[in-house]
Design an enzyme around this catalytic site. Structure first.
Site, PDB file in Angstrom:
ATOM      1  N   GLY A   1      22.720 -56.812  -0.997  1.00 12.18           N
ATOM      2  CA  GLY A   1      21.755 -55.862  -1.520  1.00 12.18           C
ATOM      3  C   GLY A   1      21.424 -54.722  -0.586  1.00 12.18           C
ATOM      4  O   GLY A   1      21.313 -53.563  -1.016  1.00 12.18           O
TER       5      GLY A   1
ATOM      6  N   CYS B   1      12.259 -60.479   4.453  1.00 10.17           N
ATOM      7  CA  CYS B   1      12.643 -59.396   5.360  1.00 10.17           C
ATOM      8  C   CYS B   1      11.467 -58.886   6.183  1.00 10.17           C
ATOM      9  O   CYS B   1      11.645 -58.110   7.111  1.00 10.17           O
ATOM     10  CB  CYS B   1      13.246 -58.235   4.575  1.00 10.17           C
ATOM     11  SG  CYS B   1      14.780 -58.667   3.722  1.00 10.17           S
TER      12      CYS B   1
ATOM     13  N   ASN C   1       9.990 -58.015  -5.425  1.00 16.57           N
ATOM     14  CA  ASN C   1      10.311 -59.247  -4.710  1.00 16.57           C
ATOM     15  C   ASN C   1       9.088 -59.970  -4.164  1.00 16.57           C
ATOM     16  O   ASN C   1       9.193 -61.131  -3.761  1.00 16.57           O
ATOM     17  CB  ASN C   1      11.283 -58.951  -3.561  1.00 16.57           C
ATOM     18  CG  ASN C   1      10.748 -57.899  -2.611  1.00 16.57           C
ATOM     19  OD1 ASN C   1      10.384 -56.795  -3.026  1.00 16.57           O
ATOM     20  ND2 ASN C   1      10.703 -58.212  -1.330  1.00 16.57           N
TER      21      ASN C   1
ATOM     22  N   THR D   1      38.446 -54.377   4.729  1.00 19.68           N
ATOM     23  CA  THR D   1      39.195 -55.492   4.148  1.00 19.68           C
ATOM     24  C   THR D   1      38.296 -56.335   3.255  1.00 19.68           C
ATOM     25  O   THR D   1      37.206 -56.750   3.662  1.00 19.68           O
ATOM     26  CB  THR D   1      39.793 -56.371   5.260  1.00 19.68           C
ATOM     27  OG1 THR D   1      40.640 -55.571   6.079  1.00 19.68           O
ATOM     28  CG2 THR D   1      40.599 -57.521   4.664  1.00 19.68           C
TER      29      THR D   1
ATOM     30  N   SER E   1      22.863 -58.894  -4.921  1.00 24.43           N
ATOM     31  CA  SER E   1      23.135 -59.648  -3.698  1.00 24.43           C
ATOM     32  C   SER E   1      23.476 -61.086  -4.052  1.00 24.43           C
ATOM     33  O   SER E   1      22.683 -61.788  -4.698  1.00 24.43           O
ATOM     34  CB  SER E   1      21.907 -59.612  -2.774  1.00 24.43           C
ATOM     35  OG  SER E   1      22.177 -60.243  -1.548  1.00 24.43           O
TER      36      SER E   1
ATOM     37  N   HIS F   1      23.671 -63.987  -2.470  1.00 24.38           N
ATOM     38  CA  HIS F   1      22.939 -65.168  -2.023  1.00 24.38           C
ATOM     39  C   HIS F   1      21.636 -65.379  -2.771  1.00 24.38           C
ATOM     40  O   HIS F   1      20.943 -66.381  -2.570  1.00 24.38           O
ATOM     41  CB  HIS F   1      22.690 -65.120  -0.503  1.00 24.38           C
ATOM     42  CG  HIS F   1      21.629 -64.168  -0.069  1.00 24.38           C
ATOM     43  ND1 HIS F   1      20.376 -64.574   0.301  1.00 24.38           N
ATOM     44  CD2 HIS F   1      21.645 -62.822   0.078  1.00 24.38           C
ATOM     45  CE1 HIS F   1      19.650 -63.519   0.658  1.00 24.38           C
ATOM     46  NE2 HIS F   1      20.399 -62.454   0.526  1.00 24.38           N
TER      47      HIS F   1
ATOM     48  N   GLN G   1      16.552 -58.966  -7.547  1.00 25.46           N
ATOM     49  CA  GLN G   1      15.724 -60.079  -8.025  1.00 25.46           C
ATOM     50  C   GLN G   1      15.831 -60.296  -9.532  1.00 25.46           C
ATOM     51  O   GLN G   1      15.105 -61.112 -10.083  1.00 25.46           O
ATOM     52  CB  GLN G   1      14.257 -59.823  -7.652  1.00 25.46           C
ATOM     53  CG  GLN G   1      13.975 -59.853  -6.170  1.00 25.46           C
ATOM     54  CD  GLN G   1      14.132 -61.228  -5.550  1.00 25.46           C
ATOM     55  OE1 GLN G   1      14.055 -62.254  -6.236  1.00 25.46           O
ATOM     56  NE2 GLN G   1      14.354 -61.268  -4.248  1.00 25.46           N
TER      57      GLN G   1
END
Length: 382
Positions: free
Chosen positions: A69, A325, A149, A237, A199, A201, A178
């Site tokens: 994210g 965060c 969030n 990559t 994102s 995860h 979210q």
């Protein structure tokens, strides 16, 4: 253990982990290589891209893989600034965005860009009319999160999109980190949304995975220059095993989405209704359809948020203060400050964030534990 911190991160699903391990061990070729081993990796990744696109009803070419994210938010914001700076340097956002959006925009100020931060009401929601009022001839981007969030507010994405139909040259970005698996696809992928960030995860995929929806025809400069991967838009990559595993995680989440959202809402309501009985509890999130099913923010006024978190941790229940965060900074939540929540409440705020693995039995156990802890906290607050 009861894990109620799913907005911070989710546990990777066993089947998703198995996919990641299998691809890592058996198809480790570079997708950009010309030989068959590289082509096998490329084909597998393209299948993952097609699967994600089909699940959301978009074109495969509109799905660009990223690392998550924060990268996605930074890329769309800075990529728009690079692509459109000749036409203007004004950006509109809200006062309750994630740090990945806010801090990226603050960086752009050093390069002559201007940012308008829209206010929110007592529920943390913007007024779409404020978006229209803020638009200027030099506006190049509007960035609004789908689901907050910290307290779970659902922003009026569709309404803003309707306004922006009259301004086709302005990019419209939605931070949808979210929102995935929460029954909100009709908002995130509405006709006028140009970019949406995700994102992995947050929905049981490996960390370091993510993607951005980039509407066809929208100009966006790459944030990372390199060897031409992802149609030159996201060079480097490719993380083939991560991307393939992420596609599987999305499929699994989408299979039971409606049932999961219904269960999360029931869990939230059971806890919400219980907490509402206590004199020193302030419920900050709402329980109606204007709020996501999986986020519940509340405060025990007079007890610091980190004290509440650790008290539950001692009982093997895991919640958080605000965003993962920012919670370790022991600071007042940015959303609550924008809502003008009094400081004594904001510093006491904690967040429960549910996932599709949680149960009503866990809600009952949480409520029982809350009763025990509240009895101890009364010595502090009375």
């Amino acid at each position: 253990m009861i894990y109620f911190d799913n907005s911070a991160t989710t546990k990777i699903l066993p089947d998703v982990l198995s996919t990641y391990e299998t691809v890592s061990q058996k198809i480790w070729g570079n997708p950009s290589s010309l030989h068959n081993f590289g082509e096998n990796a490329w084909n597998l990744q393209e299948q993952a891209r097609q699967q994600i696109a089909k699940l959301f009803g978009v074109k495969p070419s509109e799905i660009i893989f990223t690392s998550g994210g924060s990268e996605g938010d930074n890329w769309v914001i800075k990529g728009t600034a690079m692509a459109k700076h000749r036409f203007g340097k004004h950006i509109i956002t809200t006062s309750v965005e994630h740090a990945a959006v806010k801090n990226a925009l603050e960086q752009l100020k050093d390069f002559g860009f201007e940012v308008t931060y829209l206010p929110v009401d007592k529920e943390g929601r913007i007024n779409p009319a404020d978006v229209k009022a803020a638009i200027r001839p030099d506006t190049i981007l509007v960035s609004i999160m789908a689901v907050n969030n910290e307290i779970g507010t659902i922003q009026p994405i569709k309404e803003v999109g309707e306004i922006l139909k009259d301004y086709p040259n302005i990019h419209f970005m939605v931070d949808a980190v979210q929102a995935i698996g929460k029954g909100l696809d009709d908002q995130v992928f509405s006709d006028r949304v140009d970019f949406a960030t995700f994102s992995g995860h947050k929905f049981h995929a490996p960390r370091g995975t993510g993607f951005v929806y980039v509407k066809s025809g929208r100009k966006l400069e790459p944030l990372i220059a390199g060897g031409g991967q992802e149609r030159t838009l996201r060079n480097g990559t490719e993380n083939t095993p991560g991307n393939v595993a992420m596609a599987k995680a999305i499929r699994l989440v989408k299979e039971n989405e409606a049932e999961s959202v219904k269960r999360e809402q029931a869990i939230k309501e059971r806890i919400y209704d219980h907490l509402s009985k206590f004199d020193h509890v302030k419920l900050i999130s709402g329980r109606d359809q204007g709020f996501a099913s999986h986020v519940l923010c509340f405060a025990i006024v007079g007890v610091r948020g980190e004290t509440i978190v650790h008290a539950f941790e001692d009982k093997d229940i895991y919640i958080s203060t605000t965003s993962a965060c920012s919670s370790k900074k022991h600071s007042e939540a940015g959303t609550l400050a924008a809502m003008k929540v009094p400081e004594d409440i904001a510093t006491s705020a904690v967040r429960i964030s549910l996932g599709d693995q949680n149960t009503l039995e866990e809600a009952d156990q949480f409520n029982k534990t809350f009763d025990e802890l509240y009895a101890g906290f009364k010595k502090i607050i009375e």
